[in-house]
Design an enzyme around this catalytic site. Sequence first.
Site, PDB file in Angstrom:
ATOM      1  N   GLY A   9     -34.032  39.421   8.765  1.00  0.00           N
ATOM      2  CA  GLY A   9     -33.323  39.248   7.496  1.00  0.00           C
ATOM      3  C   GLY A   9     -33.054  40.640   6.940  1.00  0.00           C
ATOM      4  CB  ALA A  10     -29.930  42.271   5.773  1.00  0.00           C
ATOM      5  NE  ARG A  30     -31.761  42.135  14.764  1.00  0.00           N
ATOM      6  CZ  ARG A  30     -31.748  40.944  14.171  1.00  0.00           C
ATOM      7  NH1 ARG A  30     -32.654  40.649  13.241  1.00  0.00           N
ATOM      8  NH2 ARG A  30     -30.836  40.043  14.493  1.00  0.00           N
ATOM      9  CD  GLN A  78     -32.643  33.015  12.812  1.00  0.00           C
ATOM     10  OE1 GLN A  78     -32.109  32.017  13.302  1.00  0.00           O
ATOM     11  NE2 GLN A  78     -32.337  34.229  13.205  1.00  0.00           N
ATOM     12  CG  ASP A  87     -27.370  40.339   8.734  1.00  0.00           C
ATOM     13  OD1 ASP A  87     -27.251  39.119   8.554  1.00  0.00           O
ATOM     14  OD2 ASP A  87     -28.437  40.901   9.038  1.00  0.00           O
ATOM     15  CE  LYS A 147     -28.852  35.039  12.654  1.00  0.00           C
ATOM     16  NZ  LYS A 147     -28.990  36.042  13.746  1.00  0.00           N
TER      17      LYS A 147
END
Length: 334
Positions: free
Chosen positions: A58-59, A91, A189, A229, A240
């Site tokens: 999660g950002a 990432r 998620q 994100d 996502k």
Amino acid sequence: MALKIRTDGYCGDMRAVWFEDGEVRMIDQRDLPGKITVVGFSKYADVAEAIQNMTTRGAPSIGASAAYAMCLAALAGDDPNEAAERIRAARPTANDLFYAVEYMLSELRKGADPIAAADGYADMTVDKCTRIGEFGGPLIKDGMKIMTHCNAGALATVDVGTALAPMRKAFTDGRRFFVYVSETRPRLQGMQLTAWELGQEGIDHAVIPDGASAHYMSKGVDMIIVGADRIAANGDFANKIGTLDKAVAAKRFGIPFYVAAPISTFDFNTADGESIVIEERAETEVTEIFGRLIAPEGSRALNPAFDVTPAELVTGFITEKGILPPDGIRGIAS
Ligand code: MRU
């Protein structure tokens, strides 16, 4: 509002990631909802690995983990630029990762205490989410049906959440509503994390297969709220995989589509969605479930972790500065 944990009889308050006894500690999100495992790391490279393998995700949580990783590097006397490079490589898509590394490099250059700086970063993240809740909460009325995707709750943001922040606020203010939670293949998620968080809060919800989203929209969904994100300067945003499908269907059915994110997720150096780097993850995330092959032997899989939704499909960005229309985000660039 602290992340509430109520599993196996244990009830307490904790964050998704924090610093304690010389270690970066975090909830291992891969074990939820079945088990709450707390893992600790004393080397920055191990935190980078935890970001990469999605122990934390999660950002904004990735951002806070990166800040704590930079803190560990500073405490150990490691070369800050080398550490920054390794952490940034964990990432590629979440802007908060890069934002947090820059923040820490700048604080450390000014001679800040590494732990105070990283704790300060995490506190700011939670504070921004609380404000996102305050701005977004009033959008949610009694009896509404809301849809969300992936997990943009407390787990994804240190605490409180982005997409879930308005829901938490509306719920605490006494309003009652229903949330469709799309499961979010391949890593689930939505089902494993968002449904768990909503259950902790007592918010009425149901998990739906990703493919059922348009079906429920056609029956009547009042609003969609997702996280992000990376948001490009023109308002195109990465989130996502599966977010784009929802935005397109929402347009078809005339459903307001909101993106909740702090300013740290906005990337004003990236002109538009085309330029956002989309992470490709392992084929096995698609072809296997819990280590068991479920695809035909030899079939390839494609596994983009994110997609890009064009700004024209967004009703508004719920930020800590207020709710902004896509053409209004340039104004906050400074
Ligand atoms: O791959 P993940 O689980 O890190 O992806 C998370 C998302 O896409 C979230 O929606 C996004 O980071 C926003 S979190 C507040």
